[in-house]
Design a protein around this motif. Structure first.
Motif, short mmCIF file in Angstrom:
data_model
loop_
_atom_site.label_atom_id
_atom_site.label_comp_id
_atom_site.label_asym_id
_atom_site.label_seq_id
_atom_site.Cartn_x
_atom_site.Cartn_y
_atom_site.Cartn_z
N LEU A 301 0.84 -1.08 0.00
CA LEU A 301 -0.06 -0.15 0.01
C LEU A 301 0.79 1.37 0.09
N VAL A 302 1.92 1.37 0.72
CA VAL A 302 2.78 2.30 0.80
C VAL A 302 3.50 2.70 -0.43
N SER A 303 3.79 1.76 -1.22
CA SER A 303 4.39 1.94 -2.57
C SER A 303 3.68 2.59 -3.52
N THR A 304 2.34 2.54 -3.23
CA THR A 304 1.17 3.29 -4.17
C THR A 304 0.85 4.69 -3.96
N LEU A 305 1.30 5.33 -2.76
CA LEU A 305 0.91 6.44 -2.11
C LEU A 305 1.26 7.55 -2.81
N ALA A 336 12.37 17.72 -8.34
CA ALA A 336 12.48 19.04 -8.90
C ALA A 336 13.91 19.53 -8.04
N HIS A 337 14.14 19.04 -7.00
CA HIS A 337 15.58 19.62 -6.23
C HIS A 337 16.42 18.51 -5.83
N ASP A 338 16.31 17.62 -7.01
CA ASP A 338 17.36 16.71 -7.12
C ASP A 338 17.46 15.94 -5.58
N GLY A 339 16.24 15.48 -5.12
CA GLY A 339 16.40 14.77 -3.85
C GLY A 339 15.79 13.42 -4.07
N THR A 340 15.66 12.72 -2.75
CA THR A 340 14.97 11.47 -2.76
C THR A 340 13.77 11.42 -1.67
N LEU A 341 12.61 10.67 -2.27
CA LEU A 341 11.48 10.54 -1.06
C LEU A 341 11.51 8.95 -0.96
N THR A 342 11.46 8.80 0.28
CA THR A 342 11.31 7.50 0.87
C THR A 342 10.19 7.43 1.90
N LEU A 343 9.20 6.35 1.73
CA LEU A 343 7.91 6.19 2.70
C LEU A 343 8.30 4.92 2.97
N THR A 344 8.04 4.74 4.57
CA THR A 344 8.30 3.47 5.26
C THR A 344 7.17 3.20 6.39
N PRO A 345 6.48 2.24 6.11
CA PRO A 345 5.40 1.90 7.18
C PRO A 345 6.28 1.92 8.63
N ARG A 346 5.80 2.25 9.54
CA ARG A 346 6.17 2.05 11.01
C ARG A 346 5.56 0.90 11.54
N SER A 347 6.41 -0.04 12.23
CA SER A 347 6.10 -1.27 12.58
C SER A 347 4.89 -1.04 13.85
N GLU A 348 4.84 -0.05 14.51
CA GLU A 348 3.82 0.48 15.63
C GLU A 348 2.53 0.89 14.92
N GLY A 349 2.71 1.20 13.76
CA GLY A 349 1.46 1.74 12.79
C GLY A 349 1.85 3.31 12.58
N GLY A 350 1.02 3.59 11.55
CA GLY A 350 1.51 4.90 10.72
C GLY A 350 2.59 5.05 9.85
N LEU A 351 3.17 6.09 9.45
CA LEU A 351 4.03 6.16 8.14
C LEU A 351 5.23 6.99 8.83
N ARG A 352 6.26 6.67 8.13
CA ARG A 352 7.66 7.42 8.15
C ARG A 352 7.97 8.19 6.68
N VAL A 353 8.05 9.22 6.46
CA VAL A 353 8.44 9.83 5.27
C VAL A 353 9.77 10.53 5.29
N THR A 354 10.66 10.31 4.58
CA THR A 354 12.05 10.94 4.85
C THR A 354 12.46 11.46 3.15
N VAL A 355 12.62 12.86 3.38
CA VAL A 355 12.88 13.66 2.29
C VAL A 355 14.46 13.96 2.45
N GLU A 356 15.32 13.53 1.42
CA GLU A 356 16.82 13.98 1.63
C GLU A 356 17.15 14.76 0.22
N LEU A 357 17.55 15.86 0.49
CA LEU A 357 18.18 17.05 -0.56
C LEU A 357 19.71 17.34 -0.38
N PRO A 358 20.13 17.80 -1.59
CA PRO A 358 21.56 18.18 -1.27
C PRO A 358 21.90 19.32 -0.68
N ALA A 359 22.91 19.24 0.41
CA ALA A 359 23.16 20.33 1.38
C ALA A 359 24.00 21.41 0.57
N THR A 360 24.26 22.23 1.38
CA THR A 360 24.87 23.67 1.03
C THR A 360 25.30 24.40 2.20
#
Length: 383
Positions: A301-305, A336-360
Motif C-alpha cells: 500500500l505504501v508503494s502506491t501512495l 525537482a530539487h534533485d532529492g529522494t523521497l522514501t516512504l516506510t511503514p512504521r511497525s507500531e502503525g503509521g508512516l515515516r516519510v523521509t526527504v533527502e536533499l543536497p546540502a549547501t
C-alpha cells in the motif's frame, strides 16, 4: 550520399593513397640503386663478345608501369567491395537504432534494441536509448493514468453540483440554504483539486530560482500554521532537529513540508495521535523526516501512495481527506530539487516519510521568517 557510401569511398581512398605511397617508395628505391645505363657484353654473330650501353631505367619503367596500373585497379576494386562490406557491418547497429526510433515515433515505446556484442560506442548508445525508451514508457503511462484520474476527479464535483441544482429546480420544497451549503462544499473541493493540479504542473516544470533555504525553519513554519488543525484532531506535534541548509525554491519546499505535516495530522489515530517532525544533516545531504501514528500499513500500500489519486482507503478520514495529490506533489517537488523521497511503514502503525536533499553552506544573511503575507497552502492539497 549515404553514410555507408561515404565510408566506402573513404576506405577506398585511404587504400589507394597507401598503394600509391607504397609503389612510389618502391620506385624511388629502384631509382636509387639501379643505374640509368649499364655496359653489357653481348655475343655477336661471329661468336665474339661486344660491349654496348643499355638504358636500364627506361626498360624497368616499361615493365613496372603496366604492373603498377594493374595493382591500382585491383586496389580500387578491392577497396570498393571491401569498404562497402565493412561499412555495412559497422553501421548495422545504427540500422537497429534507427528502426527503434521509427517505432518510438509511432508511439510504440515497448520496443527495445538490446544490442548484443561487446561494450563499445554503439552498445553504449543503444543501452542509453533503451533506458530513455523505458523512462518515456513509464512517463507516458503515468501521464495517461493521471489524465484519466484527473478527469474522473474533476467530473465528480461537477456531476454532484448538477444533481443538486436539478433537485433544487424540480423540488420547490427543497431547503435552499442546505443546497447552497452543499454546493459550497462541493465547489471548495473542486477549487482545492484545481489548485493542487496547477501546483503539481508548476512543480513538474522545475523552473525556479534557487535560493538558500533552511528546512528547519520551514518545518517550524508549517507546524505553526497547522497547529489549529492538529488541535482539532487531538494530535500532538513535536518538532526537533538541526539547521538544515539547502538550495531550492522556498515556496515549493514550504509546500512540501506543509503537505507532509498536514498528511501526518489528517491520516492519524482518531484521538491522541502524534506527529514527529525532525530535520538533520548527513554527510551527503540534509534530511526532513515526518512520522505519525496511525493504522498499520502494508509495504504494498505504501508503494502506491505517491501515485496521483491513489489513496489508502483505510487511512482516509471523513474531513480534510484531501484530493489525493499531496504525496504526488511532495515527490515532484523532491525530484525537482534533485532529492529522494522514501516512504516506510512504521511497525507500531503509521508512516515515516523521509526527504533527502543536497546540502549547501548556510546563508550568512539568513533571518527568521517573518509574518506571512498571504494565506498558507490549502488543506485540500494534502493526500
Amino acid at each position: 550520399m549515404s553514410v555507408r557510401l561515404k565510408l566506402t569511398l573513404s576506405y577506398t581512398g585511404f587504400l589507394m593513397v597507401a598503394g600509391v605511397l607504397l609503389l612510389a617508395a618502391v620506385w624511388l628505391f629502384l631509382l636509387r640503386y639501379v643505374p640509368d645505363r649499364a655496359m653489357l657484353s653481348v655475343p655477336s654473330t661471329s661468336g665474339t663478345l661486344s660491349a654496348g650501353v643499355f638504358p636500364i631505367r627506361s626498360k624497368l619503367l616499361q615493365v613496372f608501369a603496366p604492373r603498377a596500373a594493374a595493382v591500382f585497379g585491383f586496389l580500387l576494386v578491392f577497396g570498393l567491395v571491401g569498404g562497402w562490406i565493412l561499412a555495412g557491418r559497422m553501421l548495422a547497429p545504427l540500422t537497429r537504432i534507427t528502426e527503434a526510433t521509427r517505432l518510438a515515433t509511432t508511439r510504440s515505446l515497448s520496443h527495445r534494441i538490446r544490442l548484443p556484442g561487446r561494450k563499445d560506442e554503439f552498445r553504449e548508445l543503444a543501452d542509453a536509448f533503451d533506458a530513455m525508451l523505458e523512462r518515456l514508457e513509464v512517463h507516458v503511462a503515468g501521464q495517461q493514468r493521471f489524465a484519466a484520474n484527473a478527469s474522473h476527479e474533476l467530473r465528480t464535483p461537477l456531476a454532484i453540483s448538477k444533481a443538486l441544482l436539478d433537485v433544487a429546480r424540480t423540488d420547490p420544497t427543497q431547503d435552499t440554504g442546505e443546497v447552497i451549503e452543499r454546493l459550497r462544499v462541493v465547489n471548495t473541493r473542486a477549487i482545492d483539486l484545481t489548485e493542487a493540479l496547477l501546483l503539481l504542473s508548476r512543480a513538474e516544470q522545475w523552473s525556479f530560482t534557487p535560493e538558500h533555504v533552511d528546512l528547519s525553519l520551514l518545518a517550524e513554519e508549517a507546524t505553526e500554521t497547522l497547529l489549529p488543525l492538529a488541535e482539532k484532531h487531538g494530535t500532538t506535534i513535536e518538532t526537533s532537529g538541526d539547521i538544515t541548509p539547502t538550495l531550492g525554491s522556498r515556496t515549493l519546499l514550504l509546500q512540501l513540508t506543509t503537505n507532509l505535516v498536514q498528511n501526518a495530522i489528517v491520516h492519524n489515530l482518531p484521538e491522541q495521535g502524534s506527529v514527529w517532525v525532525h530535520t538533520g544533516v548527513r554527510p551527503d545531504g540534509v534530511v526532513l523526516t515526518v512520522e505519525n501514528t496511525g493504522a498499520r500499513l502494508t509495504p504494498q500500500l505504501v508503494s502506491t501512495l505517491t501515485e496521483p489519486f491513489q489513496r489508502g482507503s483505510e487511512r482516509i478520514r471523513t474531513d480534510h481527506a484531501g484530493v489525493g495529490l499531496g504525496l504526488a506533489i511532495v515527490e515532484t517537488i523532491t525530484h525537482a530539487h534533485d532529492g529522494t523521497l522514501t516512504l516506510t511503514p512504521r511497525s507500531e502503525g503509521g508512516l515515516r516519510v523521509t526527504v533527502e536533499l543536497p546540502a549547501t553552506e548556510p546563508d550568512s544573511g539568513r533571518t527568521e521568517p517573518g509574518p506571512r503575507s498571504g494565506p498558507g497552502p490549502g488543506p485540500g492539497s494534502a493526500r
